[in-house]
Motif scaffolding. Structure first.
Motif, PDB file in Angstrom:
ATOM      1  N   SER A   1       0.785  -1.233   0.000  1.00 56.23           N
ATOM      2  CA  SER A   1       0.000   0.000   0.000  1.00 56.23           C
ATOM      3  C   SER A   1       0.821   1.289   0.000  1.00 56.23           C
ATOM      4  CB  SER A   1      -0.982  -0.010   1.169  1.00 56.23           C
ATOM      5  OG  SER A   1      -0.292  -0.288   2.343  1.00 56.23           O
TER       6      SER A   1
ATOM      7  N   ASP B   1       1.147  -0.144   6.919  1.00 55.94           N
ATOM      8  CA  ASP B   1       2.456  -0.758   7.115  1.00 55.94           C
ATOM      9  C   ASP B   1       3.371  -0.507   5.907  1.00 55.94           C
ATOM     10  OD1 ASP B   1       1.364  -2.405   5.235  1.00 55.94           O
ATOM     11  OD2 ASP B   1       1.676  -4.281   6.325  1.00 55.94           O
TER      12      ASP B   1
ATOM     13  N   ASP C   1       5.722  -2.217   3.494  1.00 57.93           N
ATOM     14  CA  ASP C   1       6.167  -3.524   2.989  1.00 57.93           C
ATOM     15  C   ASP C   1       7.428  -3.323   2.161  1.00 57.93           C
ATOM     16  OD1 ASP C   1       3.770  -5.127   3.820  1.00 57.93           O
ATOM     17  OD2 ASP C   1       2.751  -3.733   2.464  1.00 57.93           O
TER      18      ASP C   1
END
Ligand code: ATP
Ligand code: MG
Length: 636
Positions: free
Chosen positions: A66, A77, A79
């Motif tokens: 995202s 979060d 990633d």
């Protein structure tokens, strides 16, 4: 998670928009992260990159998910994919006598594989993923400033190292061997670039699913849908519109040119880099109707009986899917089959259990129903909630469907055998009599034990309701909901006069032939489900529960409710906390034996009161059957 909007603030802001399309666009603006958050993330990626470069020469740290796929939410979060491909090559070539020359020609510092280099500890070509990740975790713990809670999670399908960056408050994962994620992230990004309706739709569906507890387990894992799966479902839906809003993945592959051809782990990941090359869709549907169509599309979808394929942009029936492709035979089938657009043997919703799949369908069904109402489609002129707002209330649209709040009473064994025997003598009346007894006990528990107002409003409601059409009911519900939210005081007459309730009533087809039913309108005035244990202990004193007390527990429970209702304010408040309708139904089996009488209690409430009702209902699920049984025993 930082910068998150409270549901109340969000509702307030959404209500000010002019129409549902504007509400949906506003969702993106309110949730996507700011320029400063973007910069912060870039800085963090740079920090990681610098540290890792020192330990793993030639490595690259690439964000995916995202943070970069176009569906960012403030605080989501981070990633990261640590690409060690080049490092591996360096290491391999360093071992060869010809010197540390990478295969792709880039030069590496001579000492990268020297005695004190971390690479002397590990052979990347032969090391297992857990071994490499442990090393990555060690580097992070020791060498990345500000990073805490570093933990290698090795059991996941894609093992990761989790971390928390204290100053920014950001949490993240680092994975290796995850090039497919980079491709699918880029694919999602391309979809957002192809059509501007994609982002608002995905943001809204993600938020809705989170509010309905269908998706977004913050700890990952579990039987819920994750955001990636949900996003794919929206993209698939857009592929299936007429005309399509998004092309199939297979078509994108055909449109890709030579230098865009990519194969990762054996899967074809070719698609155009630049959306400008693609034909815009001729579909002109607005966001408001697309959202309602999304819910309609999945309200009775056979998720278990087919595989949703974004590659083909259509559902593939199981039998032909299984027989026609090699990937098909490897895909893990379950109650929810959603094929990854590239890794075709992977079901991205393989973790979803049957309960979640069914709940997803039911929530879609309720949402679709709500989307047909004027409350969804038009802005309220009286300042009431409208449009997306009610859709987002946890369980709100669910509550308007009575089937979701059912308590079955497994009470047939509670009748003392002698009495049952006697009653069975007059078998024809047994069911009715038994039903009436149970109903009296239910009313007793609600009224006398829990101190609710409880007014009987009818028996055998079925016939009475025969003429009422669904539509008429919905309009009524709508009007009553509005009326309620104006805040009009509607004192509930305990004396049994006619009480108008905004709850949905049962229709004739809700009742099976040969059933009895009884309905009450109820009001709850105090949070009688909270803190009962403590008060019970105070009332009971120190001695342990004896048989005698057990027999008296109805009285004790009544006292507990009484104490709760007197806790804060002595006088009863002018308005109840919430109201609900409960309908008891008995269904008979073919033989006249007591085990065949099943009694179920169906609850319904006004959607606006759904969340507080839900708390009460959860308590009732345990409490009510026990108390009803005790009351029946006492009466016997
Ligand atoms: P958020 O982090 O806000 O929940 P997200 O889009 O980052 O949203 P994640 O669940 O974190 O979603 O997934 C990040 C990426 O990991 C996805 O873009 C995808 O590449 C990959 N991924 C996640 N779940 C799966 C899955 N079930 N199957 C395959 N790849 C997945
Ligand atoms: Mg993520």
């Amino acid at each position: 998670r930082q910068g998150q909007l409270s549901p109340e603030k969000l509702a307030q802001k959404l209500c000010q928009a002019d129409n549902v399309d504007a509400q949906m666009s506003l969702m993106v603006q309110l949730f996507e992260f700011s320029e400063s958050e973007r910069r912060l993330r870039d800085l963090l990626v740079t920090l990681f990159q610098e540290v890792f470069l020192e330990f793993f020469p030639g490595s690259a740290v690439l964000p995916f998910g995202s943070s970069v796929n176009g569906f960012a939410v403030s605080g989501c979060d981070l990633d990261l994919f640590l690409d060690l491909e080049k490092t591996k090559n360096f290491q391999a070539s360093a071992k060869r006598p010809s010197g540390p020359q990478a295969e792709d020609g880039a030069s590496v510092e001579q000492d990268s594989c020297s005695e004190d280099s971390i690479l002397s500890d590990i052979d990347l070509a032969s090391a297992t993923v857990p071994e490499v990740l442990e090393l990555v975790a060690a580097v992070m713990r020791k060498c990345v400033p500000g990073v805490h809670n570093v933990q290698a999670v090795l059991t996941a399908r894609r093992p990761v190292v989790k971390f928390w960056h204290k100053e920014s408050g950001l949490r993240g994962d680092i994975s290796i061997n995850n090039k497919l994620a980079i491709c699918n992230t880029r694919f999602l990004q391309l979809c957002t670039e192809m059509d501007e309706r994609v982002r608002p739709l995905v943001y809204v569906v993600r938020y809705w699913a989170k509010q309905q507890a269908l998706a977004g387990n913050p700890f990952g894992g579990g039987p819920l849908l994750n955001n990636y799966a949900l996003t794919l479902l929206v993209l698939f839906f857009l592929q299936t519109r007429t005309p399509p809003i998004l092309p199939t993945v297979a078509h994108l592959k055909e449109l890709s040119v030579e230098e865009e051809r990519t194969v990762v782990d054996g899967w074809d990941c070719s698609f155009p880099k630049d959306s400008a090359r693609l034909e815009p869709s001729g579909n002109k549907e607005d966001l408001c109707s697309l959202l309602s169509e999304f819910f309609r599309a999945f309200e009775d979808y056979d998720f278990a009986g087919c595989v949703i394929s974004l590659w083909e942009g259509r559902p593939l029936p199981l039998p032909s899917f299984l027989s026609s492709s090699e990937a098909g035979s490897k895909l893990k089938l379950g109650p929810f089959n959603l094929q990854d657009p590239f890794e075709q043997s992977h079901n991205v919703a393989a973790n979803v259990n049957e309960k979640t799949a069914l709940r997803f369908q039911r929530c879609c069904c309720n949402a679709a129903k709500y989307c047909r109402s004027l409350q969804y489609q038009r802005k309220s002129s009286k300042g009431k909630i409208w449009g997306l707002v009610r859709l987002f209330q946890p369980g709100a649209t669910e509550a308007s469907v009575a089937e979701n709040f059912v308590i079955g009473l497994p009470l047939t064994m509670a009748v003392p055998p002698a009495q049952a025997h006697e009653l069975l003598g007059q078998a024809r009346d047994f069911h009715l009599l038994w039903f009436q007894k149970v109903c009296a006990s239910v009313a007793f528990v609600l009224r006398d034990v829990l101190k609710c107002s409880c007014v009987e409003v009818g028996q055998g409601l079925g016939e009475e309701q025969e003429v009422s059409e669904v539509k008429q009911e919905e309009e009524e519900l709508e009007a009553k909901t509005q009326q309620l939210s104006v805040g009009s005081k509607r004192p509930l007459d305990e004396g049994g006069s006619n009480v108008s309730l905004p709850a949905k009533r049962l229709r004739v087809d809700d009742l099976l032939p040969g059933e009895e039913s009884m309905t009450w309108n109820c009001a709850v005035w105090h949070r009688v489900w909270l803190g009962r244990r403590r008060i019970r202990r105070q009332l009971q004193g120190p001695e342990s529960e004896t048989q005698h007390q057990k027999a008296n527990s109805l009285d004790l429970e009544a006292k507990v409710s009484e104490a709760i209702s007197q806790q804060k304010c002595e006088a009863r408040p002018t308005d109840p906390l919430f109201q609900f309708t409960v309908c008891a139904q008995a269904s008979r089996g073919g033989t006249s034996c007591e085990q065949d009488t099943r009694i179920s209690l169906r609850f319904s409430t006004d959607p606006e009161q759904a969340s507080v009702f839900q708390e009460f209902f959860h308590f009732l699920q345990g409490f009510l059957p026990r108390m009803v049984e005790q009351h029946l025993v006492r009466k016997a």
